[in-house]
Design a protein around this motif. Structure first.
Motif, PDB file in Angstrom:
ATOM      1  N   THR A  43       0.808  -1.220   0.000  1.00  0.00           N
ATOM      2  CA  THR A  43       0.000   0.000   0.000  1.00  0.00           C
ATOM      3  C   THR A  43       0.843   1.274   0.000  1.00  0.00           C
ATOM      4  O   THR A  43       0.296   2.369   0.056  1.00  0.00           O
ATOM      5  CB  THR A  43      -0.949   0.020   1.215  1.00  0.00           C
ATOM      6  N   VAL A 101      -5.180  -5.542   8.328  1.00  0.00           N
ATOM      7  CA  VAL A 101      -5.919  -4.876   7.251  1.00  0.00           C
ATOM      8  C   VAL A 101      -6.512  -3.556   7.759  1.00  0.00           C
ATOM      9  O   VAL A 101      -6.409  -2.514   7.089  1.00  0.00           O
ATOM     10  CB  VAL A 101      -7.017  -5.807   6.689  1.00  0.00           C
ATOM     11  N   GLY A 105      -5.285   0.119   6.365  1.00  0.00           N
ATOM     12  CA  GLY A 105      -6.311   0.956   5.743  1.00  0.00           C
ATOM     13  C   GLY A 105      -6.479   2.289   6.457  1.00  0.00           C
ATOM     14  O   GLY A 105      -6.606   3.344   5.817  1.00  0.00           O
ATOM     15  N   ARG A 108      -3.510   4.658   5.693  1.00  0.00           N
ATOM     16  CA  ARG A 108      -3.608   5.235   4.344  1.00  0.00           C
ATOM     17  C   ARG A 108      -4.707   6.286   4.290  1.00  0.00           C
ATOM     18  O   ARG A 108      -4.560   7.322   3.635  1.00  0.00           O
ATOM     19  CB  ARG A 108      -3.842   4.144   3.302  1.00  0.00           C
TER      20      ARG A 108
END
Length: 150
Positions: A43, A101, A105, A108
């Motif tokens: 990511t 996860v 997430g 970001r």
């Protein structure tokens, strides 16, 4: 020989199961740390392992904070597991992976909200204040997600 005779007969089974559980959770923890690193790398713009090996200060700081945050999540996923060894392993894996996860997430998302161009930051050869912000976000969100696991 005297020590073996002095210990309860069930002690050796207990000891063996405990050692086995430690080794199993160590393997699981290591694998989840690798997954966490790959999630951060996937990511993040650029090849994070190469940037870290090159010694780019912002990549190193952010990666270190990301790995520390993953460790919080994994440790509490293992700590909160209960039941049989199999149930503990499965719940550790599921909670750990969901936590990874969620943490990646959320980091970001906060980079996007703050307008931090993480690709530019991690590739800079000079330390940048934004790297400290992203590192702090990694640690803070890692703690939040880790506590949510329990």
């Amino acid at each position: 020989m005297i020590l073996a005779q002095a210990l309860d007969a069930t002690y050796w089974g207990y000891l063996g199961r405990g050692v086995g559980a430690i080794l199993l959770y160590a393997v699981i923890g290591t694998l989840m740390m690798l997954v966490g690193f790959w999630a951060i790398d996937l990511t993040t713009p650029g090849k994070l392992p190469q940037l870290v090996r090159a010694g780019l200060p912002n990549a190193v700081v952010i990666t270190a904070a990301g790995m520390l945050s993953m460790a919080f999540i994994i440790v509490l996923a293992i700590w909160s597991s209960s039941g049989s060894l199999l149930q503990g392993v499965v719940s550790s894996l599921v909670f750990g992976l969901v936590g990874i996860v969620a943490q990646v997430g959320a980091v970001r998302l906060l980079e996007w909200v703050t307008g931090i161009e993480i690709g530019d930051v991690i590739q800079d050869t000079e330390p940048r204040p934004a790297a400290k912000v992203v590192a702090a976000v990694h640690v803070a969100l890692g703690l939040i997600v880790a506590v949510a696991v329990i």
